[in-house]
Design a protein around this motif. Structure first.
Motif, PDB file in Angstrom:
ATOM      1  N   GLN A 113       0.829  -1.205   0.000  1.00 51.03           N
ATOM      2  CA  GLN A 113       0.000   0.000   0.000  1.00 51.03           C
ATOM      3  C   GLN A 113       0.863   1.255   0.000  1.00 51.03           C
ATOM      4  N   THR A 114       1.959   1.231   0.750  1.00 46.74           N
ATOM      5  CA  THR A 114       2.857   2.382   0.795  1.00 46.74           C
ATOM      6  C   THR A 114       3.488   2.622  -0.573  1.00 46.74           C
ATOM      7  N   ILE A 115       3.939   1.553  -1.221  1.00 54.00           N
ATOM      8  CA  ILE A 115       4.531   1.662  -2.558  1.00 54.00           C
ATOM      9  C   ILE A 115       3.478   2.142  -3.552  1.00 54.00           C
ATOM     10  N   GLY A 116       2.281   1.590  -3.463  1.00 50.94           N
ATOM     11  CA  GLY A 116       1.189   1.994  -4.354  1.00 50.94           C
ATOM     12  C   GLY A 116       0.846   3.464  -4.200  1.00 50.94           C
ATOM     13  N   LYS A 117       0.802   3.933  -2.963  1.00 46.47           N
ATOM     14  CA  LYS A 117       0.504   5.345  -2.696  1.00 46.47           C
ATOM     15  C   LYS A 117       1.599   6.244  -3.267  1.00 46.47           C
ATOM     16  N   LEU A 118       2.842   5.828  -3.105  1.00 44.84           N
ATOM     17  CA  LEU A 118       3.966   6.573  -3.668  1.00 44.84           C
ATOM     18  C   LEU A 118       3.824   6.683  -5.190  1.00 44.84           C
ATOM     19  N   GLY A 119       3.489   5.583  -5.831  1.00 39.79           N
ATOM     20  CA  GLY A 119       3.297   5.587  -7.285  1.00 39.79           C
ATOM     21  C   GLY A 119       2.157   6.489  -7.713  1.00 39.79           C
ATOM     22  N   GLU A 120       1.062   6.448  -6.981  1.00 45.48           N
ATOM     23  CA  GLU A 120      -0.086   7.294  -7.318  1.00 45.48           C
ATOM     24  C   GLU A 120       0.245   8.774  -7.138  1.00 45.48           C
TER      25      GLU A 120
END
Length: 129
Positions: A6-13
């Motif tokens: 989720q942290t990586i996904g949020k960073l990407g978004e």
């Protein structure tokens, strides 16, 4: 592991929104929830309404982000987008599906990104079955 993803996904978004804003996309909403799944980003690009799926990776050991947008995932996104269009009374609105693949290094810096406009389309058929 879910918290990390989720942290990586949020960073990407976050990076995707920054890049899209630089390209003059108008961000309408993020993380729009439906029973069919989540729409990562809904934006305007000129007259078009754009549903943007963001796939983020650290390295490519699990394949590229683009490979993760399978036919099944496309069906879920299509159903979610149709629901968004209905809820917002935009049934006649021209729209498209974009995919952004974001790759970060282990220190959290963006290495590469790829923005595919019109990555897939709505096919004829019953999306509610």
């Amino acid at each position: 592991m879910t918290g990390y993803r989720q942290t990586i996904g949020k960073l990407g978004e976050e990076e995707a929104v920054r890049i899209l804003s630089e390209k003059n996309y108008g961000i309408l909403c993020r993380n729009y929830q439906t029973p069919y799944g989540e729409l990562d980003i809904v934006a305007r690009d000129g007259e078009a309404l754009v549903f943007i799926e963001v796939k983020t990776r650290i390295g490519n050991s699990y394949g590229s982000g683009l490979e993760a947008v399978t036919r099944r995932k496309q069906r879920h996104l299509t159903r979610a987008a149709l629901l968004y269009l209905c809820r917002h009374r935009l049934r006649e609105q021209a729209c498209r599906f974009d995919v952004m693949s974001m790759e970060f290094s282990h220190d959290g810096t963006l290495k590469t990104h790829l923005h595919i406009q019109g990555a897939f389309g709505m096919e004829r058929g019953n999306y509610y079955s």
